[in-house]
Write a protein that holds these residues in place. Structure first.
Motif, PDB file in Angstrom:
ATOM      1  N   GLU A 292       0.854  -1.142  -0.062  1.00 57.21           N
ATOM      2  CA  GLU A 292      -0.001   0.123   0.039  1.00 57.21           C
ATOM      3  C   GLU A 292       0.820   1.230   0.187  1.00 57.21           C
ATOM      4  OE1 GLU A 292      -2.879   2.155   3.324  1.00 57.21           O
ATOM      5  OE2 GLU A 292      -3.455  -0.131   2.636  1.00 57.21           O
ATOM      6  N   GLY A 293       0.591   2.257  -0.848  1.00 56.24           N
ATOM      7  CA  GLY A 293       1.192   3.349  -0.840  1.00 56.24           C
ATOM      8  C   GLY A 293       0.498   4.542  -0.254  1.00 56.24           C
ATOM      9  N   PHE A 294       0.860   5.616  -0.755  1.00 57.53           N
ATOM     10  CA  PHE A 294       0.248   6.919   0.099  1.00 57.53           C
ATOM     11  C   PHE A 294      -1.248   7.044  -0.078  1.00 57.53           C
ATOM     12  CE2 PHE A 294       4.424   8.831  -0.909  1.00 57.53           C
ATOM     13  CZ  PHE A 294       4.958   8.759   0.358  1.00 57.53           C
ATOM     14  N   ASN A 295      -2.022   7.474   0.967  1.00 61.35           N
ATOM     15  CA  ASN A 295      -3.508   7.777   0.685  1.00 61.35           C
ATOM     16  C   ASN A 295      -4.429   6.446   0.279  1.00 61.35           C
ATOM     17  OD1 ASN A 295      -3.446  10.437   1.388  1.00 61.35           O
ATOM     18  ND2 ASN A 295      -2.452  10.637  -0.754  1.00 61.35           N
ATOM     19  N   ASN A 296      -3.772   5.388   0.948  1.00 59.62           N
ATOM     20  CA  ASN A 296      -4.422   4.049   0.505  1.00 59.62           C
ATOM     21  C   ASN A 296      -4.282   3.443  -0.781  1.00 59.62           C
ATOM     22  OD1 ASN A 296      -5.393   3.957   3.243  1.00 59.62           O
ATOM     23  ND2 ASN A 296      -6.931   5.012   2.934  1.00 59.62           N
ATOM     24  N   TYR A 297      -3.393   4.048  -1.680  1.00 69.20           N
ATOM     25  CA  TYR A 297      -3.236   3.772  -3.086  1.00 69.20           C
ATOM     26  C   TYR A 297      -2.670   2.342  -3.166  1.00 69.20           C
ATOM     27  CZ  TYR A 297      -1.967   4.736  -7.701  1.00 69.20           C
ATOM     28  OH  TYR A 297      -1.731   4.750  -9.274  1.00 69.20           O
ATOM     29  N   GLN A 298      -3.124   1.503  -4.107  1.00 72.07           N
ATOM     30  CA  GLN A 298      -2.838   0.364  -4.463  1.00 72.07           C
ATOM     31  C   GLN A 298      -1.619   0.410  -5.105  1.00 72.07           C
ATOM     32  OE1 GLN A 298      -4.329  -2.581  -3.208  1.00 72.07           O
ATOM     33  NE2 GLN A 298      -2.409  -3.851  -4.347  1.00 72.07           N
ATOM     34  N   GLY A 299      -0.488  -0.324  -4.486  1.00 64.69           N
ATOM     35  CA  GLY A 299       0.667  -0.092  -4.874  1.00 64.69           C
ATOM     36  C   GLY A 299       1.555   1.155  -4.726  1.00 64.69           C
ATOM     37  N   THR A 300       2.978   0.854  -4.601  1.00 64.90           N
ATOM     38  CA  THR A 300       3.918   1.778  -4.390  1.00 64.90           C
ATOM     39  C   THR A 300       5.132   1.780  -5.001  1.00 64.90           C
ATOM     40  OG1 THR A 300       4.750   3.458  -2.554  1.00 64.90           O
ATOM     41  CG2 THR A 300       4.845   1.215  -2.175  1.00 64.90           C
ATOM     42  N   GLY A 301       6.145   2.865  -5.224  1.00 71.23           N
ATOM     43  CA  GLY A 301       7.067   2.738  -5.818  1.00 71.23           C
ATOM     44  C   GLY A 301       8.469   3.554  -5.363  1.00 71.23           C
ATOM     45  N   PHE A 302       9.525   3.512  -5.720  1.00 70.00           N
ATOM     46  CA  PHE A 302      10.555   4.287  -5.073  1.00 70.00           C
ATOM     47  C   PHE A 302      11.556   4.831  -6.223  1.00 70.00           C
ATOM     48  CE2 PHE A 302       9.274   2.324  -1.202  1.00 70.00           C
ATOM     49  CZ  PHE A 302       9.555   3.276  -0.361  1.00 70.00           C
ATOM     50  N   LEU A 303      12.138   5.929  -6.155  1.00 68.80           N
ATOM     51  CA  LEU A 303      13.113   6.494  -6.893  1.00 68.80           C
ATOM     52  C   LEU A 303      14.313   6.536  -5.984  1.00 68.80           C
ATOM     53  CD1 LEU A 303      14.361   7.971  -9.218  1.00 68.80           C
ATOM     54  CD2 LEU A 303      13.641  10.096  -8.353  1.00 68.80           C
ATOM     55  N   ILE A 304      15.278   5.610  -6.342  1.00 70.15           N
ATOM     56  CA  ILE A 304      16.641   5.942  -5.555  1.00 70.15           C
ATOM     57  C   ILE A 304      17.633   6.316  -6.344  1.00 70.15           C
ATOM     58  CG2 ILE A 304      18.394   4.203  -4.530  1.00 70.15           C
ATOM     59  CD1 ILE A 304      15.678   4.046  -3.140  1.00 70.15           C
ATOM     60  N   GLU A 305      18.656   7.139  -5.768  1.00 67.24           N
ATOM     61  CA  GLU A 305      19.696   7.777  -6.628  1.00 67.24           C
ATOM     62  C   GLU A 305      20.704   7.504  -5.848  1.00 67.24           C
ATOM     63  OE1 GLU A 305      19.237  11.785  -8.272  1.00 67.24           O
ATOM     64  OE2 GLU A 305      17.196  11.867  -7.181  1.00 67.24           O
ATOM     65  N   GLY A 306      22.107   7.192  -6.518  1.00 67.46           N
ATOM     66  CA  GLY A 306      23.203   6.974  -5.609  1.00 67.46           C
ATOM     67  C   GLY A 306      24.426   6.692  -6.737  1.00 67.46           C
ATOM     68  N   ARG A 307      25.458   6.022  -6.152  1.00 73.62           N
ATOM     69  CA  ARG A 307      26.695   5.950  -6.631  1.00 73.62           C
ATOM     70  C   ARG A 307      26.965   4.407  -6.828  1.00 73.62           C
ATOM     71  NH1 ARG A 307      29.450  10.599  -7.972  1.00 73.62           N
ATOM     72  NH2 ARG A 307      28.711  12.520  -6.738  1.00 73.62           N
ATOM     73  N   ALA A 308      27.275   3.988  -8.140  1.00 76.43           N
ATOM     74  CA  ALA A 308      27.527   2.618  -8.317  1.00 76.43           C
ATOM     75  C   ALA A 308      28.963   2.293  -8.747  1.00 76.43           C
ATOM     76  CB  ALA A 308      26.666   2.195  -9.579  1.00 76.43           C
ATOM     77  N   ARG A 309      29.171   0.826  -8.648  1.00 76.82           N
ATOM     78  CA  ARG A 309      30.487   0.446  -8.700  1.00 76.82           C
ATOM     79  C   ARG A 309      30.229  -1.155  -9.021  1.00 76.82           C
ATOM     80  NH1 ARG A 309      34.493  -1.950  -5.271  1.00 76.82           N
ATOM     81  NH2 ARG A 309      33.407  -2.965  -3.418  1.00 76.82           N
ATOM     82  N   PHE A 310      30.968  -1.662 -10.070  1.00 79.00           N
ATOM     83  CA  PHE A 310      30.991  -3.039 -10.393  1.00 79.00           C
ATOM     84  C   PHE A 310      32.077  -3.882  -9.648  1.00 79.00           C
ATOM     85  CE2 PHE A 310      28.074  -1.311 -13.471  1.00 79.00           C
ATOM     86  CZ  PHE A 310      27.095  -2.248 -13.819  1.00 79.00           C
ATOM     87  N   THR A 311      32.100  -5.199  -9.332  1.00 77.25           N
ATOM     88  CA  THR A 311      33.120  -5.970  -8.941  1.00 77.25           C
ATOM     89  C   THR A 311      32.776  -7.400  -9.274  1.00 77.25           C
ATOM     90  OG1 THR A 311      34.183  -6.440  -7.009  1.00 77.25           O
ATOM     91  CG2 THR A 311      32.094  -6.338  -6.424  1.00 77.25           C
ATOM     92  N   ASP A 312      33.922  -8.135  -9.396  1.00 79.28           N
ATOM     93  CA  ASP A 312      33.749  -9.398  -9.639  1.00 79.28           C
ATOM     94  C   ASP A 312      34.642 -10.295  -8.827  1.00 79.28           C
ATOM     95  OD1 ASP A 312      36.389  -8.780 -10.399  1.00 79.28           O
ATOM     96  OD2 ASP A 312      36.317  -9.322 -12.475  1.00 79.28           O
ATOM     97  N   CYS A 313      35.029  -9.901  -7.638  1.00 80.20           N
ATOM     98  CA  CYS A 313      35.606 -10.630  -6.452  1.00 80.20           C
ATOM     99  C   CYS A 313      35.252  -9.982  -5.091  1.00 80.20           C
ATOM    100  CB  CYS A 313      36.980 -10.469  -6.614  1.00 80.20           C
ATOM    101  SG  CYS A 313      37.735  -8.665  -6.735  1.00 80.20           S
ATOM    102  N   GLY A 314      35.633 -10.740  -4.097  1.00 82.95           N
ATOM    103  CA  GLY A 314      35.540 -10.232  -2.819  1.00 82.95           C
ATOM    104  C   GLY A 314      34.359 -11.139  -2.099  1.00 82.95           C
ATOM    105  N   ALA A 315      34.198 -10.869  -0.697  1.00 79.59           N
ATOM    106  CA  ALA A 315      33.366 -11.506   0.029  1.00 79.59           C
ATOM    107  C   ALA A 315      32.047 -11.512  -0.422  1.00 79.59           C
ATOM    108  CB  ALA A 315      33.479 -11.460   1.646  1.00 79.59           C
ATOM    109  N   GLU A 316      31.599 -10.199  -0.860  1.00 76.72           N
ATOM    110  CA  GLU A 316      30.145 -10.032  -1.126  1.00 76.72           C
ATOM    111  C   GLU A 316      29.695 -10.646  -2.350  1.00 76.72           C
ATOM    112  OE1 GLU A 316      28.926  -6.062   1.316  1.00 76.72           O
ATOM    113  OE2 GLU A 316      29.785  -5.577  -0.495  1.00 76.72           O
TER     114      GLU A 316
END
Length: 125
Positions: A75-99
């Motif tokens: 449920e979203g705002f005002n009992n709206y059926q469904g909700t969503g998000f806008l995420i802004e950030g910084r990205a990086r790619f990796t191909d090794c490590g514990a994660e």
């Protein structure tokens, strides 16, 4: 920064759209699934990736990305059926490590890990 509603959304299936820009005006948009996202204790978003070469090329020049995601099941705002998000950030790619290794056990198809450090998270609906 990531709200309880955000965590509810990623517990339900939906499409995640990831947008990047290299050094030009032309964006690249790729998609994955809510269920593939993992959130670290420090609220970084991890996603298993197979492909995404255009986004990886963009991130090598400009690490800013935008994600949109949502679910009709939360449920979203005002009992709206469904909700969503806008995420802004910084990205990086990796191909090794514990994660990377931990995610690869769950998603053997992946050949790299996308890590997004969230700078803002806005609920849209």
């Amino acid at each position: 920064m990531l709200s309880k509603t955000f965590f509810e959304v990623i517990q339900n299936e939906g499409v995640v759209s990831i947008t990047s820009w290299g050094s030009g005006d032309q964006p690249n948009v790729r998609c994955t699934w809510n269920s593939y996202l993992r959130i670290t204790k420090d609220e970084r978003i991890l996603a298993p990736i197979a492909g995404f070469t255009s986004v990886q090329g963009d991130v090598s020049k400009n690490d800013r990305v935008m994600l949109t995601l949502g679910s009709r099941e939360v449920e979203g705002f005002n009992n709206y059926q469904g909700t969503g998000f806008l995420i802004e950030g910084r990205a990086r790619f990796t191909d090794c490590g514990a994660e990377f290794e931990q995610m690869q056990k769950e998603y053997p198809f992946m050949n790299k890990l996308l890590e997004i450090t969230v700078e803002s998270a806005k609920q849209l609906l």
